[in-house]
Design a protein around this motif. Structure first.
Motif, PDB file in Angstrom:
ATOM      1  N   ASN A  36     144.338  17.130 -24.540  1.00  0.00           N
ATOM      2  CA  ASN A  36     144.232  15.794 -24.135  1.00  0.00           C
ATOM      3  C   ASN A  36     142.916  15.721 -23.072  1.00  0.00           C
ATOM      4  O   ASN A  36     142.059  14.822 -23.323  1.00  0.00           O
ATOM      5  CB  ASN A  36     144.964  15.163 -23.433  1.00  0.00           C
ATOM      6  N   THR A  37     142.661  16.631 -22.285  1.00  0.00           N
ATOM      7  CA  THR A  37     141.561  16.720 -21.455  1.00  0.00           C
ATOM      8  C   THR A  37     140.041  16.667 -22.398  1.00  0.00           C
ATOM      9  O   THR A  37     139.235  16.388 -21.917  1.00  0.00           O
ATOM     10  CB  THR A  37     141.647  17.828 -20.308  1.00  0.00           C
ATOM     11  N   ALA A  38     140.146  17.827 -23.179  1.00  0.00           N
ATOM     12  CA  ALA A  38     139.104  18.010 -24.193  1.00  0.00           C
ATOM     13  C   ALA A  38     138.729  16.911 -24.744  1.00  0.00           C
ATOM     14  O   ALA A  38     137.667  16.539 -24.922  1.00  0.00           O
ATOM     15  CB  ALA A  38     139.541  19.334 -24.974  1.00  0.00           C
ATOM     16  N   LYS A  39     139.820  16.135 -25.092  1.00  0.00           N
ATOM     17  CA  LYS A  39     139.561  14.885 -26.123  1.00  0.00           C
ATOM     18  C   LYS A  39     138.956  13.746 -25.316  1.00  0.00           C
ATOM     19  O   LYS A  39     137.948  13.235 -25.431  1.00  0.00           O
ATOM     20  CB  LYS A  39     140.985  14.338 -26.618  1.00  0.00           C
ATOM     21  N   LEU A  40     139.352  13.698 -24.141  1.00  0.00           N
ATOM     22  CA  LEU A  40     138.791  12.619 -22.927  1.00  0.00           C
ATOM     23  C   LEU A  40     137.167  12.973 -22.793  1.00  0.00           C
ATOM     24  O   LEU A  40     136.554  12.239 -22.661  1.00  0.00           O
ATOM     25  CB  LEU A  40     139.620  12.636 -21.848  1.00  0.00           C
ATOM     26  N   HIS A  41     137.226  14.329 -22.430  1.00  0.00           N
ATOM     27  CA  HIS A  41     135.671  14.805 -22.118  1.00  0.00           C
ATOM     28  C   HIS A  41     134.647  14.364 -23.450  1.00  0.00           C
ATOM     29  O   HIS A  41     133.632  13.925 -23.121  1.00  0.00           O
ATOM     30  CB  HIS A  41     135.558  16.431 -21.911  1.00  0.00           C
ATOM     31  N   ARG A  42     135.162  14.699 -24.614  1.00  0.00           N
ATOM     32  CA  ARG A  42     134.438  14.222 -25.859  1.00  0.00           C
ATOM     33  C   ARG A  42     134.167  12.982 -25.994  1.00  0.00           C
ATOM     34  O   ARG A  42     132.818  12.533 -26.195  1.00  0.00           O
ATOM     35  CB  ARG A  42     135.081  14.803 -27.065  1.00  0.00           C
ATOM     36  N   LYS A  43     135.126  12.175 -25.625  1.00  0.00           N
ATOM     37  CA  LYS A  43     134.858  10.551 -25.666  1.00  0.00           C
ATOM     38  C   LYS A  43     133.950  10.039 -24.568  1.00  0.00           C
ATOM     39  O   LYS A  43     133.084   9.419 -24.968  1.00  0.00           O
ATOM     40  CB  LYS A  43     136.383   9.942 -25.465  1.00  0.00           C
ATOM     41  N   LEU A  44     134.353  10.637 -23.426  1.00  0.00           N
ATOM     42  CA  LEU A  44     133.089  10.297 -22.095  1.00  0.00           C
ATOM     43  C   LEU A  44     131.759  10.866 -22.619  1.00  0.00           C
ATOM     44  O   LEU A  44     130.798  10.155 -22.675  1.00  0.00           O
ATOM     45  CB  LEU A  44     133.386  11.010 -21.073  1.00  0.00           C
ATOM     46  N   VAL A  45     131.490  11.898 -23.131  1.00  0.00           N
ATOM     47  CA  VAL A  45     130.085  12.232 -23.721  1.00  0.00           C
ATOM     48  C   VAL A  45     129.630  11.469 -24.539  1.00  0.00           C
ATOM     49  O   VAL A  45     128.418  11.062 -24.689  1.00  0.00           O
ATOM     50  CB  VAL A  45     130.129  13.886 -24.187  1.00  0.00           C
ATOM     51  N   ARG A  46     130.667  11.082 -25.444  1.00  0.00           N
ATOM     52  CA  ARG A  46     130.094  10.407 -26.595  1.00  0.00           C
ATOM     53  C   ARG A  46     129.411   8.902 -25.964  1.00  0.00           C
ATOM     54  O   ARG A  46     128.581   8.405 -26.596  1.00  0.00           O
ATOM     55  CB  ARG A  46     130.951  10.037 -27.743  1.00  0.00           C
ATOM     56  N   GLU A  47     130.533   8.370 -25.313  1.00  0.00           N
ATOM     57  CA  GLU A  47     130.005   6.987 -24.595  1.00  0.00           C
ATOM     58  C   GLU A  47     128.636   7.108 -23.695  1.00  0.00           C
ATOM     59  O   GLU A  47     127.767   6.196 -23.945  1.00  0.00           O
ATOM     60  CB  GLU A  47     131.301   6.633 -23.664  1.00  0.00           C
ATOM     61  N   ARG A  48     128.405   8.267 -23.035  1.00  0.00           N
ATOM     62  CA  ARG A  48     127.402   8.327 -22.535  1.00  0.00           C
ATOM     63  C   ARG A  48     126.101   8.558 -23.229  1.00  0.00           C
ATOM     64  O   ARG A  48     125.188   7.975 -23.048  1.00  0.00           O
ATOM     65  CB  ARG A  48     127.312   9.589 -21.533  1.00  0.00           C
ATOM     66  N   GLN A  49     126.362   9.002 -24.274  1.00  0.00           N
ATOM     67  CA  GLN A  49     125.102   9.427 -25.160  1.00  0.00           C
ATOM     68  C   GLN A  49     124.851   8.416 -26.288  1.00  0.00           C
ATOM     69  O   GLN A  49     123.880   8.268 -27.000  1.00  0.00           O
ATOM     70  CB  GLN A  49     125.222  10.739 -25.895  1.00  0.00           C
ATOM     71  N   GLY A  50     125.945   7.424 -26.289  1.00  0.00           N
ATOM     72  CA  GLY A  50     125.691   6.262 -27.304  1.00  0.00           C
ATOM     73  C   GLY A  50     125.888   6.559 -28.710  1.00  0.00           C
ATOM     74  O   GLY A  50     125.587   6.098 -29.698  1.00  0.00           O
ATOM     75  N   VAL A  51     126.955   7.553 -28.947  1.00  0.00           N
ATOM     76  CA  VAL A  51     127.408   7.824 -30.332  1.00  0.00           C
ATOM     77  C   VAL A  51     128.568   7.778 -30.459  1.00  0.00           C
ATOM     78  O   VAL A  51     129.524   7.557 -29.605  1.00  0.00           O
ATOM     79  CB  VAL A  51     126.779   9.549 -30.389  1.00  0.00           C
ATOM     80  N   SER A  52     129.144   7.819 -31.997  1.00  0.00           N
ATOM     81  CA  SER A  52     130.411   7.631 -32.228  1.00  0.00           C
ATOM     82  C   SER A  52     130.898   8.694 -33.111  1.00  0.00           C
ATOM     83  O   SER A  52     130.203   9.337 -33.596  1.00  0.00           O
ATOM     84  CB  SER A  52     130.622   6.345 -32.844  1.00  0.00           C
ATOM     85  N   CYS A  53     132.006   8.820 -33.163  1.00  0.00           N
ATOM     86  CA  CYS A  53     132.670   9.713 -34.161  1.00  0.00           C
ATOM     87  C   CYS A  53     133.135   9.125 -35.336  1.00  0.00           C
ATOM     88  O   CYS A  53     134.345   8.303 -35.211  1.00  0.00           O
ATOM     89  CB  CYS A  53     133.907  10.591 -33.314  1.00  0.00           C
ATOM     90  N   ASP A  54     132.476   9.107 -36.529  1.00  0.00           N
ATOM     91  CA  ASP A  54     132.703   8.435 -37.693  1.00  0.00           C
ATOM     92  C   ASP A  54     133.161   9.416 -39.108  1.00  0.00           C
ATOM     93  O   ASP A  54     131.940   9.996 -39.380  1.00  0.00           O
ATOM     94  CB  ASP A  54     131.712   7.489 -38.094  1.00  0.00           C
ATOM     95  N   GLN A  55     134.169   9.857 -38.943  1.00  0.00           N
ATOM     96  CA  GLN A  55     134.480  10.959 -39.980  1.00  0.00           C
ATOM     97  C   GLN A  55     134.069  10.558 -41.424  1.00  0.00           C
ATOM     98  O   GLN A  55     133.616  11.544 -42.326  1.00  0.00           O
ATOM     99  CB  GLN A  55     135.976  11.446 -39.802  1.00  0.00           C
ATOM    100  N   GLU A  56     134.207   9.599 -41.722  1.00  0.00           N
ATOM    101  CA  GLU A  56     133.906   9.161 -43.240  1.00  0.00           C
ATOM    102  C   GLU A  56     132.415   9.194 -43.370  1.00  0.00           C
ATOM    103  O   GLU A  56     131.990   9.676 -44.387  1.00  0.00           O
ATOM    104  CB  GLU A  56     134.343   7.595 -43.484  1.00  0.00           C
TER     105      GLU A  56
END
Length: 93
Positions: A36-56
């Protein structure tokens, strides 16, 4: 790197840089106590960098790249006995 590596995949140069910047003890390395910590960190990095995780969208980009590279042709999906370019095959002798 363009992706979030597993802790044991982080290049040693990066580990040394972060360790030095944070003044951590020698031998301190990357790890997470909780997924869960790793997942939260990935989310925070994505938000800071302005990117999203779009699997499709990622799959679409990968498929397009494979097609452009010639990896999706008929000869690529054919079985080994169907890829002959010339010469005698097993049933031709």
């Amino acid at each position: 790197m363009g992706y979030f590596p597993k802790a044991d995949e982080v290049p040693e140069t990066v580990v040394e840089h972060v360790r030095g910047a944070l003044e951590l003890a020698e031998g301190t390395g990357p790890h997470y106590e909780s997924a869960n910590t790793a997942k939260l960190h990935r989310k925070l990095v994505r938000e800071r960098q302005g990117v999203s995780c779009d699997q499709e969208r990622a799959r679409q980009i990968a498929e397009e790249a494979v097609r452009r590279a010639g990896g999706a042709g008929e000869e690529q999906s054919a079985g080994p006995d169907q890829r002959r370019v010339g010469g005698a095959g097993p049933g031709d002798l």
